[in-house]
Design a protein around this motif. Sequence first.
Motif, PDB file in Angstrom:
ATOM      1  N   SER A   1      17.083  49.948  38.294  1.00 44.26           N
ATOM      2  CA  SER A   1      16.132  51.005  37.962  1.00 44.26           C
ATOM      3  C   SER A   1      15.655  50.828  36.524  1.00 44.26           C
ATOM      4  N   THR A   2      14.456  51.336  36.252  1.00 42.80           N
ATOM      5  CA  THR A   2      13.919  51.310  34.896  1.00 42.80           C
ATOM      6  C   THR A   2      14.069  52.689  34.281  1.00 42.80           C
ATOM      7  N   ASN A   3      13.998  52.744  32.955  1.00 42.06           N
ATOM      8  CA  ASN A   3      14.204  54.020  32.274  1.00 42.06           C
ATOM      9  C   ASN A   3      13.115  55.045  32.599  1.00 42.06           C
ATOM     10  N   ASN A   4      11.950  54.597  33.046  1.00 39.45           N
ATOM     11  CA  ASN A   4      10.892  55.545  33.436  1.00 39.45           C
ATOM     12  C   ASN A   4      10.874  55.795  34.948  1.00 39.45           C
ATOM     13  N   ASN A   5      11.830  55.221  35.678  1.00 34.70           N
ATOM     14  CA  ASN A   5      12.004  55.383  37.134  1.00 34.70           C
ATOM     15  C   ASN A   5      10.834  54.873  37.963  1.00 34.70           C
TER      16      ASN A   5
ATOM     17  N   ASP B   1      12.950  51.582  41.076  1.00 30.89           N
ATOM     18  CA  ASP B   1      14.219  52.197  41.458  1.00 30.89           C
ATOM     19  C   ASP B   1      14.557  51.706  42.864  1.00 30.89           C
TER      20      ASP B   1
END
Length: 66
Positions: A22-26, A29
């Motif tokens: 997942s990325t920090n900005n979702n 995911d």
Amino acid sequence: MKIEKIFTAQALAKGGRDGHVSTNNNVLDVDLSTPKEMGGPGKAGATNPSSCLPPATRPALRVPWA
């Protein structure tokens, strides 16, 4: 030559080829699962981790994948 940072991205991967990314900005995911044909569990609805590599490396390596 000085390189100016113009963008920062963060991603978290857990569990390796049969885990989750997942990325920090979702925006990204996804569950990952190695296909049964490659000796993995082939979890339904999960992404083959090998399919993530070519698009990610294409700009860096300048490889002309279609």
